[in-house]
Structure formats: structure tokens, C-alpha cells
Design an enzyme around this catalytic site. Structure first.
Site, short mmCIF file in Angstrom:
data_model
loop_
_atom_site.label_atom_id
_atom_site.label_comp_id
_atom_site.label_asym_id
_atom_site.label_seq_id
_atom_site.Cartn_x
_atom_site.Cartn_y
_atom_site.Cartn_z
NE ARG A 196 63.34 -23.81 -46.66
CZ ARG A 196 62.79 -24.14 -45.50
NH1 ARG A 196 63.36 -23.71 -44.37
NH2 ARG A 196 61.70 -24.86 -45.45
CE LYS A 221 60.30 -21.36 -49.82
NZ LYS A 221 60.65 -22.42 -50.80
CG HIS A 278 67.25 -26.52 -53.42
ND1 HIS A 278 67.14 -25.83 -52.24
CD2 HIS A 278 66.09 -27.23 -53.55
CE1 HIS A 278 65.98 -26.08 -51.67
NE2 HIS A 278 65.32 -26.94 -52.44
NE ARG A 281 65.24 -27.43 -47.67
CZ ARG A 281 64.91 -27.44 -46.37
NH1 ARG A 281 65.87 -27.49 -45.46
NH2 ARG A 281 63.65 -27.40 -45.99
CG HIS A 304 60.63 -30.14 -45.28
ND1 HIS A 304 61.85 -30.79 -45.17
CD2 HIS A 304 60.66 -29.55 -46.50
CE1 HIS A 304 62.57 -30.60 -46.26
NE2 HIS A 304 61.87 -29.86 -47.09
CE1 TYR A 313 64.24 -29.41 -50.60
CE2 TYR A 313 61.85 -29.59 -50.76
CZ TYR A 313 63.00 -28.87 -50.94
OH TYR A 313 62.94 -27.60 -51.46
#
Length: 326
Positions: A196, A221, A278, A281, A304, A313
Site C-alpha cells: 500500500r 492498515k 492505487h 496495487r 488481504h 484486487y
């Protein structure tokens, strides 16, 4: 046993006493209202489902939001965004008493907000309100006679996730368009590791093991530390910088990193349209699967937590799948 008595002009006091429960007292403007209230309270005590409403009736939502901001928010990573959301919630519900907050009121707030902002923003706001109410009931001991009103409100559907794949040719144009050695390293690491943006900006040399080809991320995160393997391309990108024994790997802040990336994509530079930082990613996650890694291996690299989010994603190309089918 319920007792109703007149306390003065236009004031009627209802009092309910029952063994095993604290005495409940409340004043009303009419005898009938006092009697109705006492009947409900006494019936709940008889059925052993009574929960005192006194603190919930005395507490304003504004007070809960302020307490959450001072006690809980400092421990959260997304405190800047949540602080703005708390202001929105305070404007909408600040003068409400906790006991009077209903799912219908929250649903109206949802519908009104959807006229102004997107579904994802509303979901974030509803989730935050739910966390505040859960803190009030579970951590601060403020009892509610019913379920949390936020649990009875349907959340808006999240918008479809972006599925923009950034081609290798586009990445090479972006790398060629910038004169910043640091940005070139950032873009390469983002595509090779699926880190990220904030994980890249917080990367420190003391957490990079160039011999073992591993980058350790102590803060993420999801609040779960992880180790990210470094490909040959990621290693070369790091080695292009001036390695030190400690300190930040990159001088760029998260916001300036995105801005520099977007400038490199402009028409008079790389000329790459409709791409965000982003998206790298997303591209990196898809490439990991295309290299043959399993779901668990990819999740270990990307961080994740759920298969659903990992799927958002991952954007595999049909033409690449055809090659595997033979």
C-alpha cells in the site's frame, strides 16, 4: 409495583419498585403517560427483560462522539478521516439522546447523504456510528433496551471496484517520464510487492533485509505486521537508492507520492490516462496470481484479510487464462 402520584401542576411522577431491580422513577406531563410508562417497565421486569434506560435517556449522541474522539480515535490509524466523519455524524445526530435514536432516523440520514456523497463514503460513516454505539454499550456500560439501531439499517451497495490494469508498456513510459530516482523506485516496488502507499512511505532501512530479500512491515492498515518478499526488480529498485543502516527509505510523503505519480502520467509526459497510484496495487496482486502463486501465498504478500477483498484486487486477463487452458 407501580405508583403514580401528582407532583405539581401538570406533573405526574411514576415509580416502579420490584425486588431484584433498582427503583425506576420518571415524571410526565399527564397521568396517562405516567401510567403507560410504568405499565411497560413493570411488564419488562416481570418478563426479566428490563434494561434501565436512565443513562441512555440522559446521554446525548454528541457526548458519545466527543468521548470516542478523545479516548478511542487516537489509537486508530484512520483517525484523520474518522475525525471528519465524526463532525458529519455530530451535525446529523448530536442533539439526539441515545435512547431516542432509531433505525428510521439513521436510514433517513443514509438516504440524504447519498444525494451528496458516494455509497462508499456513507458506508464508512455508518460503520463509524456503529463503532461509537458499540463502544458506548460494550465499553462504557451504557445499556440500550433494544439492539443497536445501526444493526437494523441496510447499508448502500458499494460501488464496483476499479479493474484498471496497468500494462508493462505504460509502466515503462511512466518510469521514463520522471526524472526522480525515488519515484522510479517507488513505482517499481509498488508493482513488484503490492504494498500500500502508506506502507511504502513508512518503509525503513532497518526493516529491509537485502541479504534475505525481505521487507518487514511492522505497521500496516490491518494492524497485522507482515514480511514481504522482494523480487529481483524490487531489489534493484532499492539498490538504486542510497542505502543506510536505518531511517526512512523514501523522503516522499504519501500524498506527494501520488501527486508525483499523477504528474508523470500527464499527456505531455507518459500520456497514461485513467490511472491512479492505487491501481499499481491492483496490478501487482493480479501479477502475483499470473506468476502461479496460490491464494494463501498472494494473501501473505498483499496482507488481504478476506478472500472477498482479495478478489476485488485481482483482475486476470481472459487471454492469459486461455493460454493456460491450452
Amino acid at each position: 409495583m407501580a405508583n403514580i402520584r401528582k407532583r405539581g401542576p401538570g406533573q405526574w411522577q411514576a415509580q416502579v419498585r420490584k425486588r431484584g431491580y433498582p427503583t425506576q422513577t420518571k415524571t410526565f406531563g399527564s397521568e396517562q403517560d405516567a401510567l403507560d410508562w410504568a405499565t411497560v417497565i413493570e411488564a419488562e421486569m416481570i418478563r426479566r427483560v428490563f434494561v434501565s434506560r436512565s443513562e441512555a435517556e440522559a446521554t446525548l449522541i454528541r457526548d458519545l462522539l466527543q468521548r470516542y474522539e478523545s479516548e478511542v480515535l487516537p489509537t486508530k490509524r484512520g483517525r484523520a478521516s474518522d475525525r471528519s466523519r465524526l463532525k458529519t455524524l455530530n451535525h446529523a445526530f448530536g442533539t439526539f439522546r441515545l435512547a431516542s435514536l432509531t433505525s428510521a432516523q439513521i436510514a433517513r440520514f443514509r438516504d440524504q447523504r447519498l444525494q451528496v456523497v458516494g455509497p462508499q463514503t456513507v458506508v464508512h460513516e455508518l460503520n463509524l456510528l456503529n463503532r461509537v454505539l458499540r463502544a458506548a454499550t460494550m465499553d462504557w456500560g451504557i445499556a440500550l433496551p433494544t439492539a443497536l439501531p445501526t444493526s437494523l439499517v441496510r447499508k448502500p451497495k458499494k460501488p464496483r471496484g476499479r479493474d484498471r490494469r496497468v500494462t508493462e508498456e505504460e509502466i515503462q513510459r511512466i518510469l521514463a517520464a520522471t526524472e526522480s530516482t525515488e519515484l522510479r523506485a517507488v513505482v517499481t516496488i509498488a508493482v513488484e510487492t503490492a504494498m500500500r502507499r502508506n506502507e511504502i512511505t513508512s518503509l525503513a532501512w532497518e526493516h529491509v533485509d537485502l541479504k534475505r530479500k525481505i521487507a518487514h512491515l511492522p505497521k500496516t492498515k490491518t494492524d497485522t505486521p507482515r514480511k514481504v518478499p522482494l523480487s529481483s526488480a524490487a531489489m534493484a529498485a532499492l539498490q538504486s537508492l542510497q542505502a543506510r543502516s536505518e531511517g526512512p527509505v523514501f523522503t516522499m510523503r504519501a500524498e506527494s507520492m501520488s501527486q508525483a505519480f499523477e504528474r508523470s502520467c500527464e499527456p505531455h509526459r507518459a500520456n497514461v490516462a485513467n490511472v491512479r497510484f492505487h491501481d499499481l496495487r491492483h496490478e501487482a496482486t493480479s501479477r502475483l496470481f499470473e506468476r502461479g502463486l496460490s491464494v494463501m501465498e498472494v494473501a501473505a504478500i498483499t496482507g488481504h484479510k478476506t478472500l472477498e477483498m482479495l478478489k476485488r484486487y485481482t483482475h486476470l486477463r481472459a487471454e492469459d487464462l486461455v493460454k493456460k487452458l491450452g
